[in-house]
Design an enzyme around this catalytic site. Structure first.
Site, short mmCIF file in Angstrom:
data_model
loop_
_atom_site.label_atom_id
_atom_site.label_comp_id
_atom_site.label_asym_id
_atom_site.label_seq_id
_atom_site.Cartn_x
_atom_site.Cartn_y
_atom_site.Cartn_z
N LYS A 21 9.46 3.54 4.73
CA LYS A 21 10.11 2.08 5.28
C LYS A 21 10.64 1.44 4.09
CE LYS A 21 6.36 -1.22 5.65
NZ LYS A 21 6.75 -2.47 4.95
N SER A 22 10.33 1.47 2.81
CA SER A 22 11.00 0.80 1.71
C SER A 22 12.72 1.47 1.83
CB SER A 22 10.72 1.16 0.38
OG SER A 22 9.41 0.26 0.18
N GLY A 92 8.60 -8.59 4.67
CA GLY A 92 8.94 -9.33 3.28
C GLY A 92 9.99 -8.75 2.55
N SER A 165 7.55 -6.96 -9.17
CA SER A 165 7.76 -7.13 -7.77
C SER A 165 9.01 -6.12 -7.52
CB SER A 165 8.06 -8.52 -7.36
OG SER A 165 8.55 -8.63 -6.03
N GLN A 167 10.54 -6.12 -4.96
CA GLN A 167 11.33 -6.76 -3.77
C GLN A 167 12.30 -7.92 -4.73
OE1 GLN A 167 8.45 -8.41 -1.10
NE2 GLN A 167 8.31 -6.50 0.07
N ASP A 318 0.39 -0.92 -2.42
CA ASP A 318 0.22 -0.72 -0.72
C ASP A 318 -0.78 0.17 -0.29
OD1 ASP A 318 2.34 -2.45 -0.44
OD2 ASP A 318 3.75 -1.09 -0.09
N ARG A 349 -5.09 -9.17 1.43
CA ARG A 349 -5.68 -7.85 1.61
C ARG A 349 -6.93 -7.70 0.94
NH1 ARG A 349 0.01 -4.27 1.95
NH2 ARG A 349 0.05 -4.51 3.99
C1 S3P Z 1 8.16 -3.24 -1.27
C2 S3P Z 1 7.79 -3.67 -2.43
C3 S3P Z 1 6.20 -4.01 -2.64
C4 S3P Z 1 5.46 -3.64 -1.66
C5 S3P Z 1 6.13 -3.70 -0.29
C6 S3P Z 1 7.36 -3.02 0.00
C7 S3P Z 1 9.68 -2.81 -1.47
O1 S3P Z 1 6.09 -5.45 -2.82
O2 S3P Z 1 4.11 -4.08 -1.64
O3 S3P Z 1 5.30 -3.21 0.95
O4 S3P Z 1 10.14 -2.25 -0.38
O5 S3P Z 1 10.24 -3.32 -2.16
P1 S3P Z 1 6.51 -6.12 -4.25
O6 S3P Z 1 7.60 -5.64 -4.75
O7 S3P Z 1 6.65 -7.71 -3.66
O8 S3P Z 1 5.25 -6.05 -4.93
#
Ligand code: S3P
Length: 440
Positions: A21-22, A92, A165, A167, A318, A349
């Site tokens: 997914k990422s 997110g 993070s 993200q 995750d 969670r």
């Molecule tokens: C992700 C980073 C993680 C993860 C999310 C996907 C990503 O979140 O929990 O499911 O694709 O960069 P955080 O970076 O906010 O911890």
């Protein structure tokens, strides 16, 4: 949509999980910054990557879906302000990374999400993006988000992240990348590095060095100049985690999961489960598009509880709901701390896991930043009429469906619709290996 999961004794076979997914979300963003066309294989046709793909089309990328593949037709792209509000659904990653990309491209856009995404914290991205030069506004710290381009992206900015993070890190890297600026991001704990790897794969330059136990990630202002006509998305480790844990706790199991992404910033669960006595072998390691991929063999095991080191938490973030299920079937105490981020995922969670464990009869203690689980390798869910609420969270739903495989009378999990965000063929795949899941 509710799903019922019934007891099984045997789980066997060879399988492959859908694309990561990422990585799927990143390839439609970063791939669209290249000049030549790119065919993407094994793209995750899940709701999250699809909403990101659509948001990219809305800002002028030219992307087509062709069966299980995605074609990025870079010759036809033309980045522009979108005509309508971008809808990132439940994602997110989609929202936060798009905030960075849109800021760097100096576009004007509004971004919204579903009920869950609209409650998730966005200041962690909008605050540093504003400092970097983005004209971004949240609605009291959450979506909808308004971006009015940028007032000039600062060059050579150094940002120390207050939370771990990927993200946030990726949003800042994408803002600097698209604005052609240098940036350094400092992280205290390693988070997933797919963005860095993909930028380097396409000829950009991101270097990571560790100094005084901090990770310094520097993006240099170098145009991504290595064109690739093909990108293959690795199988999603987070999806594989459900099959790995199922195989460990089912009495007779022998599974081979092929082509799994085992990037070390993602696959911390393998070592955690091995420490718990899990019989897991990582075979045939290879490099694929600058990501490490392998086949994972896993067999039934008698697990024992452990104290999970807090340094590994960002790399298993995750997987903690499904790790909690493994811990329920492990002898002794498993303790997970320093995982407060779980409270702001697709659901809270820690609460959702604790609620489910209480219903299936697992002794545990919910902590402010984690959970302690008192498990037993002989545990078998004896109660009848068990109904679990997934709180619309895909990973909570799949975790308790796996637990249901070890129950006398089965488990009903409510609100499983969002499994489609990350693992759309979960039910079919599990049933093909010996699972007994059906919609009710
Ligand atoms: C992700 C980073 C993680 C993860 C999310 C996907 C990503 O979140 O929990 O499911 O694709 O960069 P955080 O970076 O906010 O911890």
């Amino acid at each position: 949509m509710n799903i019922f999961s019934k007891k099984i004794n045997k789980l066997e076979g060879v399988c492959q999980c859908p694309g990561d997914k990422s990585i799927s979300q990143r390839i439609v963003m970063i791939g669209s910054l290249m000049q030549s066309d790119i065919k993407v294989d094994n793209f995750l046709m899940g709701a999250d990557p699809i909403s990101t793909l659509q948001a990219m089309i809305d800002i002028g990328a030219s992307i087509e879906v062709d069966g299980n593949n995605v074609l990025i037709n870079n010759k036809n792209k033309n980045f522009k302000d979108p005509q309508s509000i971008l809808d990132l659904g439940n994602s997110g990653t989609g929202m936060r990374l798009m905030m960075g990309l849109i800021s760097g491209l100096n576009l004007k856009a509004q971004l919204k999400g579903d009920e869950s995404l609209s409650k998730r914290p966005m200041l962690r991205v909008s605050d540093p993006l504003s400092e970097l030069g983005s004209l971004v506004l949240t609605s009291n710290g959450t979506a909808p988000i308004h971006i009015n381009g940028n007032q000039g992206i600062i060059d050579n900015w150094i940002y120390e992240m207050p939370i771990a993070s990927a993200q946030v890190k990726s949003a800042l890297l994408l803002a600097a990348l698209t604005a052609q600026k240098n940036i350094t991001i400092v992280e205290g704990k390693y988070t997933r590095d797919h963005t860095e790897r993909m930028i380097n794969f396409f000829g950009g330059e991101v270097n990571s060095i560790t100094k005084d136990s901090k990770n310094y990630i520097t993006l240099s202002n170098k145009i991504m100049n290595k064109e690739h006509s093909n990108y293959i998305v690795a199988g999603d480790f987070s999806s594989s985690a459900f099959i790995i844990v199922a195989a460990l706790i089912i009495d007779q199991a022998d599974m081979l999961i092929k082509n799994v992404g085992i990037n070390e910033t993602r696959s911390g669960l393998i070592n955690v489960l091995k420490e718990m006595n899990g019989d897991i072998q990582v075979l045939n390691k290879r490099n694929q598009c600058n990501e490490e991929v392998a086949d994972i063999r896993v067999k039934s095991s008698r697990l024992k509880g452990i104290e999970v080191s807090s340094s590994v938490i960002p790399n298993i973030i995750d997987e903690i709901p499904i790790l909690s299920i493994a811990a329920s079937f492990a002898d002794g105490k498993t303790s997970i701390k320093d995982a407060k981020e779980l409270r702001v995922k697709e659901s809270d969670r820690l609460q959702a896991t604790s609620d489910g464990l209480s219903i299936i009869g697992v002794q545990h203690k919910q902590l402010d930043d984690g959970i302690e689980i008192y498990g037993n390798s002989k545990f078998f869910i004896d109660k009848e009429n068990i109904i679990i609420n997934s709180y619309d969270d895909h990973r909570i739903a799949m975790s308790f469906l796996i637990a249901g495989m070890k129950s006398r009378s089965g488990i009903k999990v409510k609100n499983c619709e969002n499994i489609k965000t990350s693992f759309p063929n979960f039910i079919e795949l599990m049933n093909s290996l010996g699972g007994d899941f059906y919609e009710i």
